[in-house]
Design a protein around this motif. Structure first.
Motif, PDB file in Angstrom:
ATOM      1  N   HIS A   1       0.830  -1.204   0.000  1.00  7.31           N
ATOM      2  CA  HIS A   1       0.000   0.000   0.000  1.00  7.31           C
ATOM      3  C   HIS A   1       0.869   1.261   0.000  1.00  7.31           C
ATOM      4  O   HIS A   1       1.830   1.349   0.759  1.00  7.31           O
ATOM      5  CB  HIS A   1      -0.914   0.015   1.227  1.00  7.31           C
ATOM      6  CG  HIS A   1      -1.828  -1.165   1.302  1.00  7.31           C
ATOM      7  ND1 HIS A   1      -2.786  -1.427   0.351  1.00  7.31           N
ATOM      8  CD2 HIS A   1      -1.923  -2.159   2.214  1.00  7.31           C
ATOM      9  CE1 HIS A   1      -3.442  -2.526   0.667  1.00  7.31           C
ATOM     10  NE2 HIS A   1      -2.927  -3.000   1.795  1.00  7.31           N
TER      11      HIS A   1
ATOM     12  N   PRO B   1      -9.198   3.935   5.305  1.00 10.88           N
ATOM     13  CA  PRO B   1      -9.220   3.596   3.873  1.00 10.88           C
ATOM     14  C   PRO B   1      -8.941   4.797   2.966  1.00 10.88           C
ATOM     15  O   PRO B   1      -8.284   4.646   1.935  1.00 10.88           O
ATOM     16  CB  PRO B   1     -10.634   3.059   3.652  1.00 10.88           C
ATOM     17  CG  PRO B   1     -11.055   2.548   4.998  1.00 10.88           C
ATOM     18  CD  PRO B   1     -10.398   3.453   5.999  1.00 10.88           C
ATOM     19  N   HIS B   2      -9.381   5.992   3.367  1.00  4.88           N
ATOM     20  CA  HIS B   2      -9.152   7.168   2.517  1.00  4.88           C
ATOM     21  C   HIS B   2      -7.717   7.682   2.602  1.00  4.88           C
ATOM     22  O   HIS B   2      -7.352   8.599   1.891  1.00  4.88           O
ATOM     23  CB  HIS B   2     -10.137   8.288   2.851  1.00  4.88           C
ATOM     24  CG  HIS B   2     -10.005   8.837   4.237  1.00  4.88           C
ATOM     25  ND1 HIS B   2     -10.760   8.385   5.281  1.00  4.88           N
ATOM     26  CD2 HIS B   2      -9.190   9.775   4.745  1.00  4.88           C
ATOM     27  CE1 HIS B   2     -10.430   9.030   6.378  1.00  4.88           C
ATOM     28  NE2 HIS B   2      -9.475   9.876   6.081  1.00  4.88           N
TER      29      HIS B   2
ATOM     30  N   TYR C   1     -11.016  15.813   5.728  1.00  5.45           N
ATOM     31  CA  TYR C   1     -10.481  15.171   6.929  1.00  5.45           C
ATOM     32  C   TYR C   1     -11.130  15.712   8.206  1.00  5.45           C
ATOM     33  O   TYR C   1     -10.882  15.191   9.282  1.00  5.45           O
ATOM     34  CB  TYR C   1      -8.960  15.333   6.999  1.00  5.45           C
ATOM     35  CG  TYR C   1      -8.225  14.357   6.114  1.00  5.45           C
ATOM     36  CD1 TYR C   1      -7.572  13.267   6.654  1.00  5.45           C
ATOM     37  CD2 TYR C   1      -8.192  14.510   4.731  1.00  5.45           C
ATOM     38  CE1 TYR C   1      -6.899  12.354   5.847  1.00  5.45           C
ATOM     39  CE2 TYR C   1      -7.528  13.613   3.920  1.00  5.45           C
ATOM     40  CZ  TYR C   1      -6.892  12.538   4.487  1.00  5.45           C
ATOM     41  OH  TYR C   1      -6.231  11.636   3.680  1.00  5.45           O
TER      42      TYR C   1
ATOM     43  N   ASN D   1      -6.645   3.790  -5.397  1.00  2.81           N
ATOM     44  CA  ASN D   1      -7.725   3.633  -4.430  1.00  2.81           C
ATOM     45  C   ASN D   1      -8.782   4.708  -4.700  1.00  2.81           C
ATOM     46  O   ASN D   1      -8.516   5.894  -4.505  1.00  2.81           O
ATOM     47  CB  ASN D   1      -7.172   3.778  -2.998  1.00  2.81           C
ATOM     48  CG  ASN D   1      -8.249   3.721  -1.943  1.00  2.81           C
ATOM     49  OD1 ASN D   1      -9.397   3.407  -2.210  1.00  2.81           O
ATOM     50  ND2 ASN D   1      -7.869   4.038  -0.715  1.00  2.81           N
ATOM     51  N   PRO D   2      -9.987   4.321  -5.111  1.00  2.89           N
ATOM     52  CA  PRO D   2     -11.019   5.324  -5.397  1.00  2.89           C
ATOM     53  C   PRO D   2     -11.498   6.052  -4.140  1.00  2.89           C
ATOM     54  O   PRO D   2     -12.115   7.115  -4.241  1.00  2.89           O
ATOM     55  CB  PRO D   2     -12.152   4.512  -6.040  1.00  2.89           C
ATOM     56  CG  PRO D   2     -11.925   3.107  -5.587  1.00  2.89           C
ATOM     57  CD  PRO D   2     -10.448   2.960  -5.371  1.00  2.89           C
ATOM     58  N   GLN D   3     -11.204   5.521  -2.949  1.00  2.00           N
ATOM     59  CA  GLN D   3     -11.608   6.168  -1.699  1.00  2.00           C
ATOM     60  C   GLN D   3     -10.589   7.187  -1.197  1.00  2.00           C
ATOM     61  O   GLN D   3     -10.848   7.910  -0.242  1.00  2.00           O
ATOM     62  CB  GLN D   3     -11.826   5.115  -0.609  1.00  2.00           C
ATOM     63  CG  GLN D   3     -12.979   4.186  -0.870  1.00  2.00           C
ATOM     64  CD  GLN D   3     -13.114   3.193   0.259  1.00  2.00           C
ATOM     65  OE1 GLN D   3     -12.849   3.480   1.413  1.00  2.00           O
ATOM     66  NE2 GLN D   3     -13.526   1.984  -0.081  1.00  2.00           N
ATOM     67  N   TRP D   4      -9.411   7.245  -1.833  1.00  2.00           N
ATOM     68  CA  TRP D   4      -8.353   8.132  -1.350  1.00  2.00           C
ATOM     69  C   TRP D   4      -8.800   9.583  -1.385  1.00  2.00           C
ATOM     70  O   TRP D   4      -9.358  10.056  -2.368  1.00  2.00           O
ATOM     71  CB  TRP D   4      -7.096   7.955  -2.178  1.00  2.00           C
ATOM     72  CG  TRP D   4      -5.990   8.929  -1.821  1.00  2.00           C
ATOM     73  CD1 TRP D   4      -5.502   9.183  -0.572  1.00  2.00           C
ATOM     74  CD2 TRP D   4      -5.264   9.763  -2.711  1.00  2.00           C
ATOM     75  NE1 TRP D   4      -4.496  10.123  -0.632  1.00  2.00           N
ATOM     76  CE2 TRP D   4      -4.332  10.502  -1.953  1.00  2.00           C
ATOM     77  CE3 TRP D   4      -5.287   9.964  -4.084  1.00  2.00           C
ATOM     78  CZ2 TRP D   4      -3.437  11.420  -2.497  1.00  2.00           C
ATOM     79  CZ3 TRP D   4      -4.406  10.866  -4.634  1.00  2.00           C
ATOM     80  CH2 TRP D   4      -3.494  11.581  -3.843  1.00  2.00           C
ATOM     81  N   ARG D   5      -8.564  10.278  -0.277  1.00  2.28           N
ATOM     82  CA  ARG D   5      -8.778  11.718  -0.180  1.00  2.28           C
ATOM     83  C   ARG D   5      -7.424  12.354   0.077  1.00  2.28           C
ATOM     84  O   ARG D   5      -6.843  12.137   1.141  1.00  2.28           O
ATOM     85  CB  ARG D   5      -9.712  12.060   0.984  1.00  2.28           C
ATOM     86  CG  ARG D   5     -11.160  11.848   0.661  1.00  2.28           C
ATOM     87  CD  ARG D   5     -12.015  12.345   1.800  1.00  2.28           C
ATOM     88  NE  ARG D   5     -12.466  11.171   2.534  1.00  2.28           N
ATOM     89  CZ  ARG D   5     -12.712  11.138   3.819  1.00  2.28           C
ATOM     90  NH1 ARG D   5     -12.548  12.191   4.561  1.00  2.28           N
ATOM     91  NH2 ARG D   5     -13.116  10.027   4.396  1.00  2.28           N
TER      92      ARG D   5
END
Length: 178
Positions: free
Chosen positions: A14, A28-29, A80, A50-54
């Motif tokens: 990761h 996960p983000h 956040y 990762n489509p959830q990444w912020r």
């Protein structure tokens, strides 16, 4: 990374957002994406985003915050922190507002060129005071809220990150905090 992959075959490697460190609990983000590690411990070249990444404020290349308000503003703009945290931070902050002279104590509003709406502008620190302002003066966020007269607050005009916060939300939060 290669040593880690060799020691952990048939897993994922990761890639973390720079706000997180290996060994920390990462939501996960907070994972940018991953590389598959095969049975031999070799890293696959294909990156799986990762489509959830912020992106965190650090990943978004935001400047190091000078004040608590700036820290929370950055975190709210990147998802956040909730928006309510930003409103509380405004109430607890010292803001800088436009002043015609060092003695000026009037609160000035500015008309938004796009919407025509009157906004009250404030900076979260001296670095965000617009160069076009002849002077600025400090005011407590709670005191500013009582003077908005229904006008939204434009925080850090012309800067990123900035925010527009409705007077109603600020007044409501100030009344609940009493």
């Amino acid at each position: 990374m290669r040593d880690n992959a060799k020691a952990n075959p048939n897993t994922w490697l990761h890639i973390l957002d720079p706000a997180f460190r290996p060994g920390e609990e990462v939501p996960p983000h907070g994972v940018i994406g991953s590389f598959r590690v095969d049975a031999n411990g070799d890293i696959d070249e294909r990156f799986e985003p990762n489509p959830q990444w912020r992106p965190s404020p650090k990943a978004a290349a935001m400047p190091e915050p000078e004040t608590e308000l700036e820290r929370i503003l950055q975190r709210a703009r990147t998802g956040y922190e909730p928006g309510e945290a930003l409103i509380r931070a405004v109430l607890n902050a010292t803001l800088l507002v436009y002043a015609k002279s060092p003695q000026d104590r009037e609160l000035a509003g500015f008309q938004d060129q796009v919407t025509g709406q009157i906004l009250v502008a404030a900076a979260s620190s001296h670095r965000y005071v617009p160069e076009a302002w002849p002077h600025s003066r400090a005011i407590a966020g709670r005191d500013l809220v009582t003077q908005l007269a229904g006008c939204p607050l434009l925080l850090n005009p012309g800067q990123k990150p900035g925010a527009v916060i409705s007077a109603e939300h600020l007044v409501e939060a100030a009344s609940l905090a009493r």
